[in-house]
Design an enzyme around this catalytic site. Structure first.
Site, short mmCIF file in Angstrom:
data_model
loop_
_atom_site.label_atom_id
_atom_site.label_comp_id
_atom_site.label_asym_id
_atom_site.label_seq_id
_atom_site.Cartn_x
_atom_site.Cartn_y
_atom_site.Cartn_z
CB CYS A 124 -14.98 4.27 -25.60
SG CYS A 124 -13.92 5.69 -25.49
NE ARG A 165 -19.68 1.65 -28.33
CZ ARG A 165 -20.94 1.69 -27.96
NH1 ARG A 165 -21.85 1.09 -28.67
NH2 ARG A 165 -21.30 2.33 -26.87
CD1 TRP A 219 -14.54 9.64 -31.14
CD2 TRP A 219 -15.04 10.52 -29.15
NE1 TRP A 219 -14.95 10.94 -31.35
CE2 TRP A 219 -15.26 11.50 -30.14
CE3 TRP A 219 -15.28 10.85 -27.83
CZ2 TRP A 219 -15.71 12.77 -29.85
CZ3 TRP A 219 -15.73 12.12 -27.53
CH2 TRP A 219 -15.95 13.08 -28.54
CG ASN A 234 -18.36 4.08 -23.52
OD1 ASN A 234 -18.08 5.22 -23.87
ND2 ASN A 234 -19.49 3.50 -23.84
N GLY A 235 -16.96 6.48 -21.37
CA GLY A 235 -17.68 7.53 -20.65
C GLY A 235 -16.71 8.58 -20.12
CD GLU A 276 -28.64 14.57 -42.72
OE1 GLU A 276 -28.49 15.22 -41.67
OE2 GLU A 276 -28.11 13.45 -42.88
CE LYS A 281 -24.72 12.42 -43.19
NZ LYS A 281 -25.90 12.23 -42.36
CD GLU A 315 -21.58 13.14 -40.81
OE1 GLU A 315 -21.30 12.82 -39.66
OE2 GLU A 315 -22.70 12.97 -41.31
CG HIS A 331 -32.33 38.44 -43.74
ND1 HIS A 331 -32.87 39.69 -43.61
CD2 HIS A 331 -33.26 37.69 -44.41
CE1 HIS A 331 -34.09 39.71 -44.13
NE2 HIS A 331 -34.34 38.50 -44.63
CE LYS A 347 -24.01 4.95 -37.31
NZ LYS A 347 -24.44 5.93 -38.32
C1 F6R Z 1 -24.42 12.40 -38.77
C2 F6R Z 1 -24.74 11.53 -37.66
C3 F6R Z 1 -24.94 12.16 -36.31
C4 F6R Z 1 -26.04 11.41 -35.55
C5 F6R Z 1 -26.15 11.95 -34.12
C6 F6R Z 1 -27.27 11.28 -33.34
O1 F6R Z 1 -24.30 11.68 -39.96
O2 F6R Z 1 -24.83 10.35 -37.79
O3 F6R Z 1 -25.22 13.51 -36.40
O4 F6R Z 1 -27.25 11.57 -36.22
O5 F6R Z 1 -24.94 11.72 -33.46
O6 F6R Z 1 -27.08 9.91 -33.25
P1 F6R Z 1 -28.25 8.94 -32.90
O7 F6R Z 1 -29.22 8.98 -34.02
O8 F6R Z 1 -27.61 7.60 -32.74
O9 F6R Z 1 -28.88 9.44 -31.63
#
Ligand code: F6R
Length: 605
Positions: A2, A27, A74, A98-99, A478, A482, A485, A501, A600
């Protein structure tokens, strides 16, 4: 999570708020809305979906006024809908939030029993009803907002706007970030510096529990006890808050392409040429540390997983890593000799911030590796180590991940030197390996056609498995994150040795297995696991180097990467992982920069 904006302006504010919401859209993008005061009257417009929809509403029904608040959502409580979009309004008051208000159920029941009619399913709506009732009891706006704040539990950043009050905004921060912007005869508030960058570079960050009264003349800030407090004005680097795609189709594409220059910037900041030592960070000595504890979420946690190998191998120090949301609730054993490193691109992730608060005062030192140096995590850690990646707007973290990796590798080197576990010559050789990263990353980025070809195949599948050993295991995690998501393809990653396993039961000709395997000491073992996949008709996509490709046998697809020194291999394998995800998302036509359900900056638990 948000985005909030508020403006007391000298011109019409709706277009300026809309523009600021565009910069905050990373956000959250479920819905958006704006409220303004025009000739004393409070009016609002809201729309579901992307900001473009709100923009269309404003074309048909413009909003006048020089004071206003805006929000990009969000969803937490209640589906994305116009009714659940912010601002919420009751009578004379409108609020953006926000929250999460944790006690909203009790409050909602009390208010409903007292006759309030709720128009949404949100937790936020209790705030406007409470405030309107406080106004109805004869309190002024400031006192009414203050009385409301006293009723709320949870995490919030709030902005209040009142009918009949064209020169008043009230802001409050409790667990979610909020900054006040200072202008000339104008005042602003926003979730971050990026939102306010075109308006002002002078910001005051509210501290925990602060609430603030803004007029065009300035701001009065009170702490949680209600006492007036002075908070410093920070002058931010507006250049660093500028965001554009620089000709790329997506922010993610731009951010992937920026990685060689970001890595170079990190090297320039933290490696002094003349000494051949990492010059970081001031005031931290690992010599007397008993243990390193690293805590983060998501991609940042994967960076910690890779770094564990580096700290253990290069500095022979015990390392514990944990996901922030687990760490703080399991009552971890902490010692006075522990150095705790939290890693966060945004510096606002609620769980990581809570983990930092949990350890504060109980360990030797807290270090924050962050990309936003004005963030809450940066402000609360003992030592801040900025990752110098520049603004990352694409929701999928790319350049921040590789910058995190490099900062952590340099810290591991420093740790090894502090503890006399590494000869100066060894350190100098590793630094020379590190200096080779921007060059090989550029080469790997140039291989777009290879990634596109393989991504087309992955794009047609429902599931993909990733395998790796050693540092390539967290790199596989990772890579899977990627892919899932941004393309919504279900992806899992396993340590290659774990295959038999359990996950091997999944293997058939419809499940591609992407194997990350440079020709290192573990290569032969990984090849054996790959053979087990191929024996069961699983198509293998191998990411390796020339020597690895020669020794791997007949895989379905192979991307041959440059041969790079072992310690920096994660930087080489990060790029194809990102590229495969990006091109698979393009092939499936998903929203690369704003994938569904994600935001984000995760400022709620
Ligand atoms: C995935 C991604 C998230 C962030 C996670 C932590 O591509 O971006 O998994 O890595 O939400 O966010 P930060 O680094 O801002 O604490």
């Amino acid at each position: 999570m948000c985005g909030i904006i508020g403006i007391l302006g000298s011109h019409e504010v709706a277009p300026v708020i809309l523009d600021a919401l565009r910069r905050l859209e990373y956000r959250g993008y479920d819905s958006a809305g704006i409220a303004t005061i025009h000739e004393g009257r409070l009016e609002l417009r809201r729309a579901t979906g992307k900001l473009m929809n709100l923009s269309d509403v404003l074309v048909c029904e413009p909003l006048r006024g020089k004071a206003g608040i805006g929000h990009t959502r969000w969803a937490t409580h209640g589906a994305p809908s116009v009714e659940n979009a912010h601002p919420h309004r009751s009578g004379r008051v409108a609020v953006v939030h926000n929250g999460i208000i944790e006690n909203f159920r009790e409050l909602r029941e009390e208010l409903s029993a007292a006759g309030c009619r709720f128009a949404s399913e949100t937790d936020t709506e209790v705030i406007v009803h409470l405030t309107d009732r406080h106004l109805g009891m004869g309190l002024g706006p400031v006192e009414a907002a203050r009385a409301t704040l006293a009723c709320l539990k949870g995490a919030f950043a709030l902005a209040f706007l009142f009918e009949g009050e064209g020169d008043l905004l009230i802001a409050a921060r409790h667990g979610s970030p909020l900054a006040i912007g200072h202008g000339e005869g104008e005042m602003y508030l926003g979730s971050d510096a990026i939102a306010l960058a075109p308006m002002t570079n002078r910001l005051t960050y509210l501290e925990e529990g602060d609430w603030a009264v803004l007029t065009r003349q300035g701001v009065t800030i009170h702490d949680s006890q209600g006492s007036p407090v002075q908070r410093a004005i920070t002058v931010i680097d507006v250049e660093n808050a500028r965001i554009d795609k620089a000709g790329h189709r997506h922010f993610m594409a731009k951010e992937m392409a920026e990685q060689p220059s970001v890595i170079k910037a990190v090297i320039d900041h933290y490696v002094a040429e003349e000494t051949e030592e990492p010059a970081m960070p001031l005031g931290v000595d690992f010599a007397t540390a008993d243990r390193v504890v690293m805590v983060a979420c998501g991609t940042a946690f994967h960076a910690c997983q890779v770094a564990k190998y580096w700290f253990e191998q290069l500095a022979r120090i015990p390392v514990e890593i944990d996901i922030a949301s687990e760490f703080r609730y399991r009552d971890p054993v902490l010692g006075e000799g522990d150095i705790v490193i939290v890693v966060s691109q945004s510096g606002e992730t609620a769980d990581t911030l809570a983990a930092l608060r949990h350890v504060a005062g109980r360990v030797a030192r807290t270090l924050a590796v962050v990309n936003v140096p004005t963030s809450s995590i940066a402000r609360e850690a003992d030592v801040v180590i900025p990752m110098h990646a520049g603004p990352e707007i694409g929701v999928a973290s790319t350049k921040a991940f590789t910058a995190q990796l490099l900062v952590l590798l340099l810290l591991a080197l420093k740790c090894g030197r502090d503890r006399d576990r590494m000869e100066p010559g060894h350190c100098a050789r590793l630094l020379s390996d590190i200096r080779s990263i921007p060059g090989f990353m550029s080469q790997i980025l140039d291989r777009e056609a290879d990634y596109e070809r393989i991504a087309e195949v992955l794009g047609e599948c429902d599931d993909v498995l990733f395998l790796g050993r050693g540092v390539m295991f967290p790199m596989a995690l990772e890579a899977a994150l990627k892919l899932k998501e941004i393309s919504y393809i279900h992806a899992e990653a396993y340590a290659a040795g774990e295959l038999k396993h359990g996950p091997i039961a999944l293997i058939d000709k419809g499940l591609p297995v992407v194997v990350l395997a440079p020709r290192d000491g573990l290569f032969e073992k990984t090849v054996s696991n790959m053979q087990e996949v191929m024996a069961r008709h699983g198509p293998v996509v191998l990411l390796t180097d020339a020597e690895g490709a020669a020794g791997a046998g007949a895989v379905s697809h192979c991307v041959v990467l440059p041969e790079v020194p072992e310690v920096v291999a994660p930087f080489a394998y990060a790029v194809p992982a990102q590229m495969l995800a990006y091109h698979a998302a393009l092939a499936r036509g998903t929203d690369v920069d704003q994938p569904r359900n994600l935001a984000k900056s995760v400022t709620v638990e």
